[in-house]
Design an enzyme around this catalytic site. Structure first.
Site, PDB file in Angstrom:
ATOM      1  N   SER A 271      -0.722  -6.197   7.540  1.00  0.00           N
ATOM      2  CA  SER A 271      -0.409  -5.073   8.423  1.00  0.00           C
ATOM      3  C   SER A 271      -1.489  -4.877   9.482  1.00  0.00           C
ATOM      4  CB  SER A 271      -0.250  -3.808   7.581  1.00  0.00           C
ATOM      5  OG  SER A 271      -0.238  -2.661   8.376  1.00  0.00           O
TER       6      SER A 271
ATOM      7  N   SER B 205      -8.513  -9.240   6.567  1.00  0.00           N
ATOM      8  CA  SER B 205      -8.373 -10.170   5.432  1.00  0.00           C
ATOM      9  C   SER B 205      -8.575 -11.630   5.837  1.00  0.00           C
ATOM     10  CB  SER B 205      -6.992  -9.977   4.805  1.00  0.00           C
ATOM     11  OG  SER B 205      -6.006  -9.894   5.816  1.00  0.00           O
TER      12      SER B 205
ATOM     13  N   THR C 264      -3.571   3.015   5.413  1.00  0.00           N
ATOM     14  CA  THR C 264      -4.906   2.870   6.015  1.00  0.00           C
ATOM     15  C   THR C 264      -4.944   1.885   7.187  1.00  0.00           C
ATOM     16  OG1 THR C 264      -5.428   1.138   4.429  1.00  0.00           O
ATOM     17  CG2 THR C 264      -6.118   3.378   3.857  1.00  0.00           C
TER      18      THR C 264
ATOM     19  N   GLU D 198       0.837  -1.206   0.000  1.00  0.00           N
ATOM     20  CA  GLU D 198       0.000   0.000   0.000  1.00  0.00           C
ATOM     21  C   GLU D 198       0.876   1.262   0.000  1.00  0.00           C
ATOM     22  OE1 GLU D 198      -3.179   0.280   2.944  1.00  0.00           O
ATOM     23  OE2 GLU D 198      -3.143   2.459   2.715  1.00  0.00           O
TER      24      GLU D 198
HETATM   25  O1  0CM Z   1      -2.741  -3.627   4.383  1.00  0.00           O
HETATM   26  P1  0CM Z   1      -2.814  -4.975   5.034  1.00  0.00           P
HETATM   27  O2  0CM Z   1      -1.450  -5.652   5.026  1.00  0.00           O
HETATM   28  O3  0CM Z   1      -3.442  -4.944   6.365  1.00  0.00           O
HETATM   29  O4  0CM Z   1      -3.726  -5.818   4.029  1.00  0.00           O
HETATM   30  P2  0CM Z   1      -4.712  -7.044   4.229  1.00  0.00           P
HETATM   31  O5  0CM Z   1      -4.848  -7.679   2.880  1.00  0.00           O
HETATM   32  O6  0CM Z   1      -4.309  -7.906   5.345  1.00  0.00           O
HETATM   33  O7  0CM Z   1      -6.053  -6.336   4.648  1.00  0.00           O
HETATM   34  C1  0CM Z   1      -6.909  -5.703   3.815  1.00  0.00           C
HETATM   35  C2  0CM Z   1      -6.464  -4.556   3.136  1.00  0.00           C
HETATM   36  C3  0CM Z   1      -6.129  -3.592   2.536  1.00  0.00           C
HETATM   37  C4  0CM Z   1      -5.751  -2.430   1.791  1.00  0.00           C
HETATM   38 FE1  SF4 Z   2      -9.630  -0.687   5.212  1.00  0.00          FE
HETATM   39 FE2  SF4 Z   2     -10.326  -3.017   4.269  1.00  0.00          FE
HETATM   40 FE3  SF4 Z   2     -10.142  -0.970   2.629  1.00  0.00          FE
HETATM   41 FE4  SF4 Z   2      -7.910  -2.033   3.642  1.00  0.00          FE
HETATM   42  S1  SF4 Z   2      -9.342  -3.057   2.268  1.00  0.00           S
HETATM   43  S2  SF4 Z   2      -8.442   0.166   3.512  1.00  0.00           S
HETATM   44  S3  SF4 Z   2      -8.632  -2.663   5.686  1.00  0.00           S
HETATM   45  S4  SF4 Z   2     -11.621  -1.164   4.303  1.00  0.00           S
END
Ligand code: 0CM
Ligand code: SF4
Length: 316
Positions: free
Chosen positions: A229, A273, A170, A131
């Protein structure tokens, strides 16, 4: 043999957010529309179980666009991509679909707007996270400075302290980010930014639930992946909020039963996720060994939904 009692505090909200739900649906729709294989640049969301499920349906996961053929569709993950990626896909006349979460796209737009207004950008985020790479990649190379900690703020070298703006990843820790923003504002009083930061509703709500749950729990498990993350932040928030043992588990097989010996209360949550089936798998593993009572610790209700395009359109 009678099982020992265990109270499981189950955090709410937990698990899938609207952006993850939408990104997974986009891959499924692409597979329906174009058939297999459909390529996905980077894990669509950071979860091996989700990725393996989509692989079984015909998705092929790669890290770079260079690893995709010209004649198959490619989907960009929920975390977002640098501007150069769709530009390259267009140059190669590929079919591509962008599954970037709308809340990440919003940050991209903010960064571009500040840049157009002549402000130098500072991004608060983690180096190397997709990201952060995607958001920094919205602007020309070298235009976005990255700060990861309060200490970084003290040494960052800016062009003009009077013409600065910031954006954030985010999925950061709400509390750590507040400290970094305060340090930026103290050093650069003219800095422009969002009202607080760009941390999304899902990240904020999951951290709030953990804060309520952690002080009551002898131990806490976060269902999520090591490269996620937002999931890793939940472990840190749990430990900071006073839980003596906070651990990330991908699924039930990862539980360290010896470390949990003697507990009477356990907190469980899941990153944005992590699918709910894995939460249930973890709870079931405890039911095998304990007489489990589940209590919901609900600090917010979520009704956010992001529209999935009805028809996946090929960019012109
Ligand atoms: O950003 P992060 O590592 O938390 O990603 P994720 O795939 O675990 O969670 C959802 C998102 C986004 C953007
Ligand atoms: Fe937030 Fe989910 Fe969007 Fe990532 S994918 S910015 S955790 S709402």
């Amino acid at each position: 043999m009678t099982k020992p009692p265990l109270t499981v505090y189950l955090a709410a909200p937990r698990g899938f957010c609207a952006g993850v739900d939408r990104a997974i649906k986009i891959v499924e729709m692409a597979l329906e529309k174009w058939g297999a294989p459909v390529f996905v640049r980077h894990e669509i969301v950071h979860n091996k179980f989700v990725v393996d499920d989509l692989k079984a349906k015909g998705a092929v996961f790669v890290e770079e666009l260079d690893d995709c053929p010209n004649d198959r569709p490619v989907i960009f993950s929920a975390h977002g991509v640098p501007k150069a990626v769709p530009a390259e896909a267009a140059r190669r006349e590929m079919i591509y679909v962008d599954a970037t979460c709308p809340l990440v796209s919003k940050v991209h737009i903010e960064a571009a707007r500040h840049h157009e207004n002549g402000l130098q950008m500072i991004m608060i985020g983690h180096a190397g996270h997709p990201e952060t790479i995607g958001t920094m990649g919205q602007l020309p190379e070298g235009e976005v400075l990255l700060v990861e900690t309060v200490d970084d703020v003290a040494i960052v070298e800016v062009r003009d302290p009077a013409r600065l703006a910031f954006v954030t990843q985010t999925t950061l820790s709400v509390d750590d980010t507040a400290d970094i923003v305060a340090a930026l504002q103290a050093r650069f009083p003219a800095i422009v930014g969002p009202h607080k930061e760009d941390i999304c509703y899902a990240t904020t709500n999951r951290q709030e639930a953990v804060k309520a749950m952690a002080p009551m729990a002898d131990a806490m498990l976060v269902v999520g992946a090591p490269n996620s993350s937002n999931s890793r932040r939940l472990v840190e928030v749990g430990a900071k909020a006073g839980c003596a043992y906070a651990q990330l588990v991908q699924r039930a097989a990862d539980i360290d039963w010896r470390a949990l010996e003697g507990i009477a209360t356990l907190g469980i949550t899941a990153g944005a996720s992590a699918p709910e089936v894995l939460v249930n798998e973890v709870i079931d593993a405890f039911r095998d060994r304990y007489d489990v009572t589940v209590e919901l610790v609900e600090t917010a209700k979520e009704d956010v939904e992001f529209k999935v395009p009805r028809v996946l359109r090929v960019p012109a």
